[in-house]
Design a protein around this motif. Structure first.
Motif, short mmCIF file in Angstrom:
data_model
loop_
_atom_site.label_atom_id
_atom_site.label_comp_id
_atom_site.label_asym_id
_atom_site.label_seq_id
_atom_site.Cartn_x
_atom_site.Cartn_y
_atom_site.Cartn_z
N LEU A 41 0.79 -1.23 0.00
CA LEU A 41 0.00 0.00 0.00
C LEU A 41 0.83 1.29 0.00
O LEU A 41 0.43 2.28 -0.60
N ARG A 42 1.97 1.27 0.70
CA ARG A 42 2.74 2.52 0.83
C ARG A 42 3.09 3.16 -0.52
O ARG A 42 2.91 4.38 -0.69
N PRO A 43 3.55 2.38 -1.50
CA PRO A 43 3.85 3.03 -2.79
C PRO A 43 2.60 3.64 -3.43
O PRO A 43 2.69 4.72 -4.03
N LEU A 44 1.43 3.00 -3.25
CA LEU A 44 0.20 3.55 -3.83
C LEU A 44 -0.21 4.82 -3.10
O LEU A 44 -0.73 5.77 -3.71
N ARG A 48 -1.24 10.45 -2.89
CA ARG A 48 -2.12 11.38 -2.20
C ARG A 48 -1.58 11.65 -0.79
O ARG A 48 -1.11 10.73 -0.13
N LYS A 49 -1.69 12.92 -0.36
CA LYS A 49 -1.19 13.28 0.97
C LYS A 49 -2.24 12.93 2.01
O LYS A 49 -3.09 13.78 2.36
N THR A 58 -8.38 2.21 -8.03
CA THR A 58 -8.71 1.23 -9.07
C THR A 58 -8.08 -0.11 -8.66
O THR A 58 -7.18 -0.13 -7.80
N PRO A 59 -8.48 -1.21 -9.28
CA PRO A 59 -7.86 -2.50 -8.94
C PRO A 59 -6.36 -2.49 -9.21
O PRO A 59 -5.60 -3.25 -8.59
N GLU A 60 -5.92 -1.62 -10.12
CA GLU A 60 -4.48 -1.56 -10.44
C GLU A 60 -3.73 -0.65 -9.46
O GLU A 60 -2.51 -0.56 -9.53
N GLY A 61 -4.45 0.02 -8.58
CA GLY A 61 -3.79 0.82 -7.56
C GLY A 61 -3.76 2.31 -7.82
O GLY A 61 -3.12 3.06 -7.08
N GLN A 62 -4.45 2.77 -8.85
CA GLN A 62 -4.49 4.22 -9.09
C GLN A 62 -5.48 4.85 -8.12
O GLN A 62 -6.62 4.39 -8.00
N VAL A 63 -5.05 5.89 -7.42
CA VAL A 63 -5.92 6.55 -6.44
C VAL A 63 -6.93 7.44 -7.16
O VAL A 63 -6.56 8.31 -7.94
N PHE A 67 -10.54 10.73 1.56
CA PHE A 67 -11.04 11.72 2.52
C PHE A 67 -10.61 11.35 3.93
O PHE A 67 -10.71 10.20 4.34
N ALA A 68 -10.15 12.36 4.66
CA ALA A 68 -9.77 12.11 6.05
C ALA A 68 -9.88 13.41 6.84
O ALA A 68 -9.05 13.69 7.69
N GLY A 69 -10.88 14.19 6.55
CA GLY A 69 -10.96 15.49 7.20
C GLY A 69 -12.09 15.63 8.18
O GLY A 69 -12.69 14.64 8.60
N PHE A 70 -12.37 16.87 8.54
CA PHE A 70 -13.47 17.17 9.45
C PHE A 70 -14.48 18.03 8.71
O PHE A 70 -14.51 18.02 7.50
#
Lengths: 288, 97
Positions: A41-44, A48-49, A58-63, A67-70
């Protein structure tokens, strides 16, 4: 917070379920750089920050989004999902069936003989608003066959009294606070605990039991006391004399939490601990 | 009838009074104790229903067919040609909170 705010929305749940493959992962798993998950996962995640939260790939790993906000969590999550689905392209509706999660929560006996007591602690959202927490919280405590026997009477005669061993009673630490995740009390936070039991009645081979007690805990970080809290517990149990097994346990708690740094903010809360040998699966999940 | 019995047996009224007094002293507490236990049990169950209902929304995420193995999840997505939604938090994302 994300779960309580976003993953409680029917519209979002239905949208995810009909379009994507939902994967749940403990973030701790990828903190170890040597773990398989981390190496995958880390390389994928470099695309994104973001660390924890929601990711769409995507199944190939493209982001495709995350979301991780408030703030408006529901609105923002909906937008992230829709944008990601639009970027991915048309999809056939997915109809995968959910597998049971925690099938023994609050019910039955697991194959290894342990019992999982279901817990729920609630207060008003307003009460925890200033620490950015929500209510209620759900938790569970798994007791070994031996530990769970502490709830049963040694002599099933009316008036027989006993006290739960401290190490067993401490397992109910969560009932001493409405806080969640890293702020949730652990057994080693307990500063005082006593749960006493008595056989109240014996009818047709069934003993009716009563429990009364108190559990207090303290959240400390270094030398600082973050919060102190305590709960008065009262409850009942049913014990089958013929089989020598507990049939049910129900404890209700009434508690108070104080922050020494904000003594005027006293939070009152309710707690529930329950288990039933015969409860159905549905009642142990969505309804229990 | 009672008057006739009382005339025949001058202690009958006294005996009735003693019986009434004894039943007033001993029977109600026993009944009361059962009633109180029943009421307490009912109160506890009502409170339990109330607390449980407040948490029902937290179980909604369990309607989803979660995969907890990330490799299996991506493999499924590949087979079905659809995106992966990865939900990642510290702790058990689907269990306690």
């Amino acid at each position: 917070m994300f779960r309580e705010n976003v993953l409680t929305q029917d519209e979002i749940i239905d949208r995810i379920g009909s379009t994507m493959v939902p994967v749940a992962l403990d973030y701790q798993t990828i903190r170890d750089p040597a773990s398989r998950e981390s190496r995958f996962l880390r390389p994928l995640m470099k695309q994104r920050k973001q660390e924890q939260g929601l990711w769409i790939l995507t199944p190939e790993g493209q982001v495709l989004g995350g979301f991780a906000g408030f703030g408006d969590m529901v609105g923002q999550t909906k937008k992230v999902i829709e944008d990601a689905l639009e970027a991915f392209g048309p999809l056939e509706p997915r109809r995968a069936k959910a597998a049971p999660i925690q099938p023994y929560r609050g019910r039955g006996v697991s194959p290894d003989g342990s019992v999982c007591l279901a817990e729920c602690i609630r207060t008003s959202d307003d009460a925890l608003g200033f620490v950015n927490a929500r209510s209620p919280v759900i938790s569970s405590v798994t007791l070994s066959d031996r530990a769970f026997r502490a709830f049963a009477p040694r002599r099933a005669v009316v008036g027989a009294k006993w006290t739960l061993p401290e190490d067993v009673a401490k397992q109910l630490a969560r009932t001493s606070s409405p806080m969640c995740y890293q702020h949730a009390p652990q057994p080693d936070w307990v500063t005082d605990v006593r749960i006493a039991a008595v056989v109240r009645r014996v009818d047709e081979g069934v003993a009716r039991l009563s429990y009364e007690g108190r559990i207090a805990s303290s959240h400390r970080v270094g030398r600082t006391t973050v919060s102190v809290q305590e709960t008065e517990l009262t409850g009942e149990g049913v014990y089958d004399l013929k089989t020598g097994t507990m049939q049910s346990v129900l404890l209700i708690g009434s508690g108070r939490l104080r922050w020494p740094e904000a003594p005027e903010k006293v939070v009152t809360f309710d707690a529930l601990v329950e288990w039933d040998l015969e409860a159905t699966e549905s009642s142990s999940q969505a309804e229990r | 009838m009672k008057r006739i019995r009382a005339e025949r047996d001058p202690h009958a009224i006294l005996r009735w009074c003693v019986l009434l007094l004894l039943s007033a002293v001993f029977v109600p507490p026993a009944l009361r104790s059962q009633d109180t236990a029943g009421e307490e049990s009912s109160r506890l169950r009502q409170k339990a229903d109330d607390i449980r209902a407040s948490a029902e929304k937290l179980f909604k995420l369990r309607k989803l067919p979660w995969v907890t193995d990330v490799f299996e999840g991506f493999e499924l997505a590949r087979q079905e040609n659809r995106p992966v939604l990865l939900y990642m938090i510290t702790g058990d994302p689907l269990g306690d909170c």
